[in-house]
Design an enzyme around this catalytic site. Sequence first.
Site, PDB file in Angstrom:
ATOM      1  N   ASN A  24       0.865  -1.190   0.000  1.00  0.00           N
ATOM      2  CA  ASN A  24       0.000   0.000   0.000  1.00  0.00           C
ATOM      3  C   ASN A  24       0.898   1.236   0.000  1.00  0.00           C
ATOM      4  O   ASN A  24       1.490   1.575   1.019  1.00  0.00           O
ATOM      5  CB  ASN A  24      -0.893  -0.037   1.259  1.00  0.00           C
ATOM      6  CG  ASN A  24      -1.741   1.213   1.394  1.00  0.00           C
ATOM      7  OD1 ASN A  24      -1.854   2.014   0.451  1.00  0.00           O
ATOM      8  ND2 ASN A  24      -2.341   1.399   2.564  1.00  0.00           N
ATOM      9  N   TRP A  25       0.980   1.870  -1.157  1.00  0.00           N
ATOM     10  CA  TRP A  25       1.900   3.014  -1.291  1.00  0.00           C
ATOM     11  C   TRP A  25       1.314   4.301  -0.716  1.00  0.00           C
ATOM     12  O   TRP A  25       1.973   5.338  -0.714  1.00  0.00           O
ATOM     13  CB  TRP A  25       2.257   3.232  -2.771  1.00  0.00           C
ATOM     14  CG  TRP A  25       3.035   2.104  -3.389  1.00  0.00           C
ATOM     15  CD1 TRP A  25       3.497   0.965  -2.765  1.00  0.00           C
ATOM     16  CD2 TRP A  25       3.452   1.998  -4.759  1.00  0.00           C
ATOM     17  NE1 TRP A  25       4.165   0.171  -3.662  1.00  0.00           N
ATOM     18  CE2 TRP A  25       4.154   0.777  -4.897  1.00  0.00           C
ATOM     19  CE3 TRP A  25       3.299   2.817  -5.881  1.00  0.00           C
ATOM     20  CZ2 TRP A  25       4.704   0.354  -6.114  1.00  0.00           C
ATOM     21  CZ3 TRP A  25       3.845   2.398  -7.090  1.00  0.00           C
ATOM     22  CH2 TRP A  25       4.541   1.186  -7.207  1.00  0.00           C
ATOM     23  N   LYS A  26       0.086   4.275  -0.312  1.00  0.00           N
ATOM     24  CA  LYS A  26      -0.596   5.448   0.264  1.00  0.00           C
ATOM     25  C   LYS A  26      -0.444   6.666  -0.668  1.00  0.00           C
ATOM     26  O   LYS A  26      -0.380   6.484  -1.884  1.00  0.00           O
ATOM     27  CB  LYS A  26      -0.073   5.720   1.673  1.00  0.00           C
ATOM     28  CG  LYS A  26      -0.084   4.443   2.529  1.00  0.00           C
ATOM     29  CD  LYS A  26       0.075   4.695   3.993  1.00  0.00           C
ATOM     30  CE  LYS A  26       0.134   3.364   4.730  1.00  0.00           C
ATOM     31  NZ  LYS A  26       0.026   3.456   6.148  1.00  0.00           N
ATOM     32  N   HIS A 109      -9.565   0.908   5.339  1.00  0.00           N
ATOM     33  CA  HIS A 109      -8.256   1.158   5.956  1.00  0.00           C
ATOM     34  C   HIS A 109      -8.427   2.142   7.121  1.00  0.00           C
ATOM     35  O   HIS A 109      -9.243   3.074   7.030  1.00  0.00           O
ATOM     36  CB  HIS A 109      -7.298   1.724   4.908  1.00  0.00           C
ATOM     37  CG  HIS A 109      -5.878   1.730   5.376  1.00  0.00           C
ATOM     38  ND1 HIS A 109      -5.389   2.704   6.197  1.00  0.00           N
ATOM     39  CD2 HIS A 109      -4.864   0.851   5.169  1.00  0.00           C
ATOM     40  CE1 HIS A 109      -4.121   2.446   6.468  1.00  0.00           C
ATOM     41  NE2 HIS A 109      -3.781   1.333   5.855  1.00  0.00           N
ATOM     42  N   GLU A 181      -5.597  -5.454  10.735  1.00  0.00           N
ATOM     43  CA  GLU A 181      -4.616  -4.384  10.908  1.00  0.00           C
ATOM     44  C   GLU A 181      -4.927  -3.631  12.201  1.00  0.00           C
ATOM     45  O   GLU A 181      -5.695  -2.652  12.183  1.00  0.00           O
ATOM     46  CB  GLU A 181      -4.688  -3.410   9.733  1.00  0.00           C
ATOM     47  CG  GLU A 181      -4.297  -3.990   8.402  1.00  0.00           C
ATOM     48  CD  GLU A 181      -3.642  -2.947   7.508  1.00  0.00           C
ATOM     49  OE1 GLU A 181      -2.548  -3.223   7.015  1.00  0.00           O
ATOM     50  OE2 GLU A 181      -4.207  -1.858   7.330  1.00  0.00           O
ATOM     51  N   SER A 229       3.248  -2.411  10.292  1.00  0.00           N
ATOM     52  CA  SER A 229       4.702  -2.239  10.409  1.00  0.00           C
ATOM     53  C   SER A 229       5.501  -3.464   9.968  1.00  0.00           C
ATOM     54  O   SER A 229       6.572  -3.741  10.506  1.00  0.00           O
ATOM     55  CB  SER A 229       5.085  -1.871  11.848  1.00  0.00           C
ATOM     56  OG  SER A 229       4.485  -0.656  12.213  1.00  0.00           O
ATOM     57  N   GLY A 250       2.698  -1.303   4.387  1.00  0.00           N
ATOM     58  CA  GLY A 250       2.637   0.123   4.074  1.00  0.00           C
ATOM     59  C   GLY A 250       4.039   0.656   3.796  1.00  0.00           C
ATOM     60  O   GLY A 250       4.587   0.484   2.704  1.00  0.00           O
ATOM     61  N   GLY A 251       4.642   1.274   4.807  1.00  0.00           N
ATOM     62  CA  GLY A 251       5.932   1.953   4.650  1.00  0.00           C
ATOM     63  C   GLY A 251       6.986   1.145   3.904  1.00  0.00           C
ATOM     64  O   GLY A 251       7.640   1.652   2.981  1.00  0.00           O
TER      65      GLY A 251
END
Length: 280
Positions: A24-26, A109, A181, A229, A250-251
């Site tokens: 998920n590149w947001k 999300h 999540e 994370s 994510g990150g």
Amino acid sequence: MAKSSTISIVTVMLKMKRTLIIGNWKMNLNTSQASILVHRLEERIKNHTNIEVVLAPSMLVLQPLSTQIDRRKFRLAAQNAHQKDEGAYTGEVSFAMLQDIVHYAIIGHSERRIYFHENLDTIRDKVAAAVRNGITPILCVGESQTERNAGETKRVIHDQLVTAISNLTSAEIENMVIAYEPVWAISTFGGILAKPDDIKKVMDYIRHQVSELYGKKTSETVRVIYGGSVDDHIAGGYLDIDGCDGVLVGGASLNYHKFSGIVDAANRIHNKNGDEQNGR
Ligand code: PEP
């Protein structure tokens, strides 16, 4: 059909599940940056039959990436869309408009629930809209730190899950993905590392809820994944959880070393589990 052959068909079905690794590149990466990242990932990630790698870039980047990606290696997911198929909703994009571009859509999300005030009913309508348009929902559920401290994890998960899937058939639920999540584990909201044993309890609870409402087969077939994370160093601990079908990242998905390292970890675990099942 004899009971033993029914059991073996179910066992084969379960073994055939591919591990899902979703990035998920947001709201990161413009069109050229996204193209470079995909290029780097394509150099590092092999064409695995046992792993499905899904990229969720920004809405703007979905269309150009759909013509760039090697479809044997990657699938695309939208991070959001509007629940109506068309109409006077300035600034919005519908699931109907995305159906030729994405396989998946992330829905519910925690950033959308918290920053954009998406409530249980909105999320239920988005899940239904995705399914109506042939897009597989990746439904995110998870409790906040405050809810966890108050012992409300199961209630929160129950309410989020049961409302979101209430308009779906068993077959539609079997095809979807549920991402557990916990909000407190997501890097943007604290990034506390969750213990795999604690995650397993909630994942088991999710399957139990699905089983109660839609039957055992549906609860075993629906894919349940973890997000919070996850990076290349700790992914293995989550992917090794019995009943965990993948991870939502994510990150770390913005870093090609880390993201391809997570895919490598998934491949190692898949091979290890295959060896164990075959008695090697
Ligand atoms: C997410 O946004 O879904 C997520 C899991 O983020 P991170 O991996 O950065 O915690």
